[in-house]
Design a protein around this motif. Structure first.
Motif, short mmCIF file in Angstrom:
data_model
loop_
_atom_site.label_atom_id
_atom_site.label_comp_id
_atom_site.label_asym_id
_atom_site.label_seq_id
_atom_site.Cartn_x
_atom_site.Cartn_y
_atom_site.Cartn_z
N ASN A 64 0.81 -1.23 0.00
CA ASN A 64 0.00 0.00 0.00
C ASN A 64 0.84 1.27 0.00
O ASN A 64 0.29 2.38 -0.03
N THR A 65 2.16 1.12 0.05
CA THR A 65 3.02 2.30 0.13
C THR A 65 3.46 2.83 -1.23
O THR A 65 4.17 3.83 -1.30
N ASN A 66 3.06 2.16 -2.30
CA ASN A 66 3.40 2.67 -3.63
C ASN A 66 2.75 4.05 -3.82
O ASN A 66 1.60 4.27 -3.44
N ASN A 67 3.50 4.95 -4.41
CA ASN A 67 3.02 6.32 -4.63
C ASN A 67 2.85 7.09 -3.32
O ASN A 67 1.97 7.94 -3.21
N VAL A 68 3.69 6.77 -2.34
CA VAL A 68 3.76 7.53 -1.09
C VAL A 68 5.07 8.31 -1.09
O VAL A 68 6.13 7.77 -1.43
N HIS A 69 5.01 9.58 -0.73
CA HIS A 69 6.18 10.45 -0.74
C HIS A 69 6.24 11.21 0.59
O HIS A 69 5.22 11.74 1.04
N TYR A 70 7.41 11.28 1.21
CA TYR A 70 7.52 12.00 2.47
C TYR A 70 8.83 12.78 2.54
O TYR A 70 9.80 12.47 1.85
N VAL A 71 8.84 13.79 3.41
CA VAL A 71 10.00 14.66 3.58
C VAL A 71 11.06 13.95 4.42
O VAL A 71 10.75 13.29 5.41
N SER A 72 12.30 14.12 4.03
CA SER A 72 13.42 13.61 4.82
C SER A 72 14.57 14.60 4.77
O SER A 72 14.70 15.35 3.81
N GLY A 73 15.37 14.57 5.81
CA GLY A 73 16.55 15.43 5.83
C GLY A 73 17.75 14.81 5.15
O GLY A 73 18.79 15.45 4.99
N TYR A 74 17.57 13.53 4.69
CA TYR A 74 18.72 12.83 4.11
C TYR A 74 18.23 11.59 3.38
O TYR A 74 17.24 10.97 3.77
N SER A 75 18.92 11.24 2.32
CA SER A 75 18.67 9.98 1.63
C SER A 75 19.99 9.48 1.04
O SER A 75 20.79 10.27 0.54
N THR A 76 20.19 8.17 1.09
CA THR A 76 21.40 7.60 0.49
C THR A 76 21.32 7.60 -1.04
O THR A 76 22.31 7.33 -1.70
N LYS A 77 20.14 7.92 -1.58
CA LYS A 77 19.96 7.86 -3.03
C LYS A 77 20.25 9.17 -3.75
O LYS A 77 20.23 9.24 -4.97
N VAL A 78 20.50 10.23 -2.99
CA VAL A 78 20.81 11.51 -3.63
C VAL A 78 21.97 12.16 -2.88
O VAL A 78 21.93 12.29 -1.65
N ALA A 79 23.00 12.53 -3.59
CA ALA A 79 24.18 13.16 -2.99
C ALA A 79 24.02 14.67 -3.09
O ALA A 79 24.15 15.26 -4.16
N LEU A 80 23.72 15.30 -1.96
CA LEU A 80 23.49 16.74 -1.95
C LEU A 80 24.80 17.54 -1.97
O LEU A 80 24.82 18.71 -2.33
#
Length: 279
Positions: free
Chosen positions: A169-185
């Motif tokens: 049921n979590t498909n197409n769920v989006h939430y705010v995070s301060g960090y992700s290993t999938k994007v190098a800021l």
């Protein structure tokens, strides 16, 4: 460095201010921690964004990335955290809020509100709240056939959210995070990820990354400092500091100006991560 939560930071802040010792909370998001009753808290700083900033991020992502012109807003009225995010979202969102309702902590049956939502026309559901309730809301919404994208704050960022919702049921769920290993800021992010996995055998979460940046913000501010007041003065002037959670500058209210990440889930796992800036 620390505490990690808003409540504990608020409790520690008076002593830190009285002692003139700077306190940096890695992950305390409550708006009034660093600026309260029209006054900056001289010795209180944070590495994460504040609650109201999350409302702006969700509004921007809904508009720019999901092209959502109409939304349903469903938030936890018993939580200052959720209320603050909902208020900020309403101010920032340029589209139409077709339907709005509230729940409160420890509620378990959300059928009545969701039934009302089902009869309305909207492009996304925005649910400011914590994983305990929002996981169940997601499950019940999907069970009722509500397939629209679901957007939430960093209160979704826990494995118990997926447990409550059910992975499918979590498909197409989006939430705010301060960090992700999938994007190098910044260019520091990849080395941090590699070193952390080598030492601990797992990927770092948001709290580990924010705590790491807090240490180096303090270290940067401590250069040439002779007293704790000097460190606080330097922290207040910190500009373009490159951390693993992004490049940040401390503003006049002791909050970092930085990017946030919107994480997208698929089958209960992080699938996408998108950097979002909201000024």
């Amino acid at each position: 460095m620390g505490p990690a939560t808003s409540g504990a930071t608020a409790a520690a802040a008076p002593n830190a201010n009285d002692a003139a010792v700077p306190l940096v909370t890695p992950s305390g998001t409550q708006d009034n921690l660093t600026y309260s009753k029209g006054k900056v808290q001289d010795y209180i700083f944070r590495t994460t964004f504040q609650d109201s900033f999350q409302g702006k991020i969700i509004a921007k992502y809904a508009t720019d990335n999901l092209k959502a012109k109409k939304v349903a807003l469903y938030y936890d009225k018993s939580s200052d955290y959720a209320q603050g995010i909902a208020d900020a979202f309403k101010k920032a969102y340029k589209g139409k809020i077709t339907v709005e309702d509230t729940f409160q902590a420890k509620d378990q049956d959300f059928q009545a509100a969701l039934t009302k939502f089902k009869n309305k026309n909207f492009d996304a559901i925005v649910i400011p709240g914590y994983y305990t309730e929002t996981g169940l809301i997601t499950k019940q919404a999907r069970d009722m056939g509500l397939t629209q994208p679901i957007l939430g704050p960093d209160g979704f960022n826990d494995e118990k959210y997926v447990e409550g919702a059910g992975a499918a049921n979590t498909n197409n769920v989006h939430y705010v995070s301060g960090y992700s290993t999938k994007v190098a800021l910044t260019n520091k992010a990849e080395k941090f990820l590699k070193d952390y996995k080598a030492k601990y055998g797992e990927e770092p979460n948001m709290f580990a990354a924010l705590a790491y940046d807090s240490v180096y913000m303090i270290a940067d501010a401590a250069k040439d400092a002779k007293t704790s007041k000097d460190i606080a003065t330097s922290l207040a002037k910190l500009k373009n500091f490159k951390g693993v959670t992004g490049k940040m500058t401390i503003d006049k209210k002791h909050n970092p100006v930085k990017s946030a990440v919107m994480v997208g889930l698929k089958d209960g796992k992080e699938d996408t991560a998108t950097a979002v800036e909201a000024k």
